[in-house]
Scaffold this motif. Structure first.
Motif, short mmCIF file in Angstrom:
data_model
loop_
_atom_site.label_atom_id
_atom_site.label_comp_id
_atom_site.label_asym_id
_atom_site.label_seq_id
_atom_site.Cartn_x
_atom_site.Cartn_y
_atom_site.Cartn_z
N VAL A 62 0.86 -1.18 0.00
CA VAL A 62 0.00 0.00 0.00
C VAL A 62 0.90 1.23 0.00
O VAL A 62 1.87 1.31 0.76
N SER A 63 0.58 2.20 -0.88
CA SER A 63 1.40 3.42 -0.96
C SER A 63 1.31 4.21 0.34
O SER A 63 0.42 4.02 1.16
N SER A 64 2.28 5.11 0.52
CA SER A 64 2.33 5.91 1.74
C SER A 64 1.08 6.76 1.92
O SER A 64 0.67 7.07 3.04
N SER A 65 0.46 7.15 0.80
CA SER A 65 -0.77 7.94 0.89
C SER A 65 -2.01 7.06 1.02
O SER A 65 -3.13 7.57 1.10
N ALA A 66 -1.82 5.73 1.00
CA ALA A 66 -2.88 4.74 1.17
C ALA A 66 -3.95 4.79 0.08
O ALA A 66 -5.09 4.41 0.31
N ASP A 67 -3.56 5.26 -1.11
CA ASP A 67 -4.54 5.31 -2.19
C ASP A 67 -4.12 4.51 -3.43
O ASP A 67 -4.79 4.56 -4.45
N LEU A 68 -3.00 3.78 -3.33
CA LEU A 68 -2.55 2.90 -4.41
C LEU A 68 -2.17 1.54 -3.82
O LEU A 68 -1.51 1.48 -2.78
N LEU A 69 -2.59 0.48 -4.48
CA LEU A 69 -2.33 -0.87 -4.00
C LEU A 69 -1.68 -1.69 -5.10
O LEU A 69 -2.14 -1.70 -6.24
N SER A 70 -0.60 -2.40 -4.75
CA SER A 70 0.04 -3.34 -5.66
C SER A 70 0.01 -4.72 -5.02
O SER A 70 0.35 -4.87 -3.83
N THR A 71 -0.42 -5.70 -5.79
CA THR A 71 -0.55 -7.04 -5.22
C THR A 71 -0.31 -8.11 -6.27
O THR A 71 -0.54 -7.89 -7.47
N ILE A 72 0.17 -9.27 -5.80
CA ILE A 72 0.29 -10.47 -6.62
C ILE A 72 -0.32 -11.61 -5.81
O ILE A 72 0.11 -11.88 -4.68
N ILE A 73 -1.34 -12.25 -6.37
CA ILE A 73 -2.03 -13.33 -5.67
C ILE A 73 -2.10 -14.54 -6.61
O ILE A 73 -2.50 -14.41 -7.77
N GLN A 74 -1.70 -15.70 -6.10
CA GLN A 74 -1.89 -16.93 -6.86
C GLN A 74 -3.02 -17.72 -6.22
O GLN A 74 -3.04 -17.94 -5.00
N VAL A 75 -3.99 -18.13 -7.04
CA VAL A 75 -5.13 -18.89 -6.53
C VAL A 75 -5.25 -20.21 -7.28
O VAL A 75 -4.83 -20.33 -8.44
N THR A 76 -5.79 -21.20 -6.61
CA THR A 76 -6.08 -22.49 -7.23
C THR A 76 -7.56 -22.76 -7.05
O THR A 76 -8.04 -22.85 -5.91
N ILE A 77 -8.26 -22.86 -8.18
CA ILE A 77 -9.71 -23.03 -8.16
C ILE A 77 -10.07 -24.33 -8.85
O ILE A 77 -9.57 -24.63 -9.94
N ALA A 78 -10.92 -25.11 -8.21
CA ALA A 78 -11.42 -26.35 -8.81
C ALA A 78 -12.89 -26.17 -9.16
O ALA A 78 -13.64 -25.56 -8.41
N THR A 79 -13.28 -26.69 -10.32
CA THR A 79 -14.68 -26.66 -10.72
C THR A 79 -15.11 -28.05 -11.16
O THR A 79 -14.34 -28.78 -11.81
N ARG A 80 -16.32 -28.42 -10.79
CA ARG A 80 -16.85 -29.75 -11.12
C ARG A 80 -18.21 -29.61 -11.79
O ARG A 80 -19.05 -28.81 -11.36
N ASN A 81 -18.40 -30.40 -12.84
CA ASN A 81 -19.70 -30.47 -13.51
C ASN A 81 -20.49 -31.62 -12.88
O ASN A 81 -20.16 -32.79 -13.08
N PRO A 82 -21.54 -31.32 -12.10
CA PRO A 82 -22.26 -32.39 -11.39
C PRO A 82 -23.30 -33.12 -12.23
O PRO A 82 -23.97 -34.03 -11.74
N ASN A 83 -23.44 -32.74 -13.51
CA ASN A 83 -24.48 -33.33 -14.36
C ASN A 83 -24.03 -34.65 -14.97
O ASN A 83 -22.88 -34.79 -15.40
N ASP A 84 -24.95 -35.61 -15.03
CA ASP A 84 -24.65 -36.92 -15.60
C ASP A 84 -24.81 -36.95 -17.12
O ASP A 84 -24.21 -37.79 -17.79
N ARG A 85 -25.64 -36.06 -17.68
CA ARG A 85 -25.92 -36.10 -19.11
C ARG A 85 -25.65 -34.77 -19.82
O ARG A 85 -25.92 -34.65 -21.01
N ILE A 86 -25.14 -33.81 -19.12
CA ILE A 86 -24.98 -32.47 -19.69
C ILE A 86 -23.53 -32.02 -19.55
O ILE A 86 -22.94 -32.07 -18.48
N GLY A 87 -22.95 -31.58 -20.68
CA GLY A 87 -21.61 -31.01 -20.67
C GLY A 87 -21.70 -29.49 -20.61
O GLY A 87 -22.76 -28.90 -20.82
N ILE A 88 -20.57 -28.86 -20.30
CA ILE A 88 -20.53 -27.41 -20.15
C ILE A 88 -19.37 -26.85 -20.97
O ILE A 88 -18.23 -27.28 -20.82
N TYR A 89 -19.68 -25.87 -21.84
CA TYR A 89 -18.65 -25.11 -22.53
C TYR A 89 -18.39 -23.83 -21.75
O TYR A 89 -19.30 -23.03 -21.54
#
Length: 204
Positions: A62-89
């Motif tokens: 956070v800048s000294s004036s508290a009005d600018l922010l610099s950040t680097i975040i790494q995230v890991t996200i998992a997604t699951r298709n719960p449908n037995d007969r339907i695919g997702i694009y």
């Protein structure tokens, strides 16, 4: 008692024909709608499920004036298709981070992907924000969180998806996902680590 007769026999026949034609088309429309309803109830596409498995704040300045922010975040996200007969694009997937409802990273665009029945996909994008303008009170709030040793950010996904049933593919639907990530410090005020997998809210 009088009997109503039609002066023009041909006109009467045309009226009966039009009535039968209208009745036929009405019955056909009702039948098609009924079939669509049955198919929809049988398939009933269930929206995909998302989980945030990991998140690491590698930089938070956070800048000294508290009005600018610099950040680097790494995230890991998992997604699951719960449908037995339907695919997702997944035709478009943008991932970004927010702090107290303000976006603090530029959207990371993920490549399009098709997710089959009950398939699981995992994404690990880096979310960058360089000198992002923020309200001064947010900068002060981040500094207070850093001193306390914990911070809550939200990882959000904004995208467009299509359902696939057999050879049929639907039109586009808007996908919006919000994943809370509660992070604790790793011995200094610049690096935070996510501790527990959390489920996300999904809107389609």
């Amino acid at each position: 008692m009088t009997i109503k007769t039609c002066g023009n026999h041909g006109e009467c026949e045309r009226r009966r024909y039009y009535k039968r034609l209208c009745a036929f088309f009405l019955a056909l429309i009702i039948l098609v709608l009924f079939i669509i309803l049955i198919v929809w109830l049988a398939l009933r596409p269930t929206k995909p499920r998302f989980y945030i498995q990991d998140a690491t704040v590698r930089e938070l300045n956070v800048s000294s004036s508290a009005d600018l922010l610099s950040t680097i975040i790494q995230v890991t996200i998992a997604t699951r298709n719960p449908n037995d007969r339907i695919g997702i694009y997944y035709d478009r997937i943008d991932v970004y981070a927010t702090y107290k409802y303000q976006q603090v990273s530029i959207p990371a665009q993920l490549p399009p992907v098709y997710q089959g029945h009950n398939d699981v996909d995992i994404w690990s994008p880096y979310l960058y924000g360089a000198d992002v303008p923020i309200a001064p009170y947010l900068g002060n709030s981040i500094l207070q969180d850093c001193q306390a040793g914990f911070i809550l950010i939200h990882v959000k996904i904004d995208g467009r998806i299509r359902w696939k049933v057999g050879s049929w593919t639907s039109g586009h639907y808007h996908l919006f996902v919000t994943c809370p990530a509660f992070l604790v410090t790793q011995g200094n005020t610049q690096s935070f680590r996510f501790q527990q997998m959390a489920s996300c809210s999904v809107e389609v």
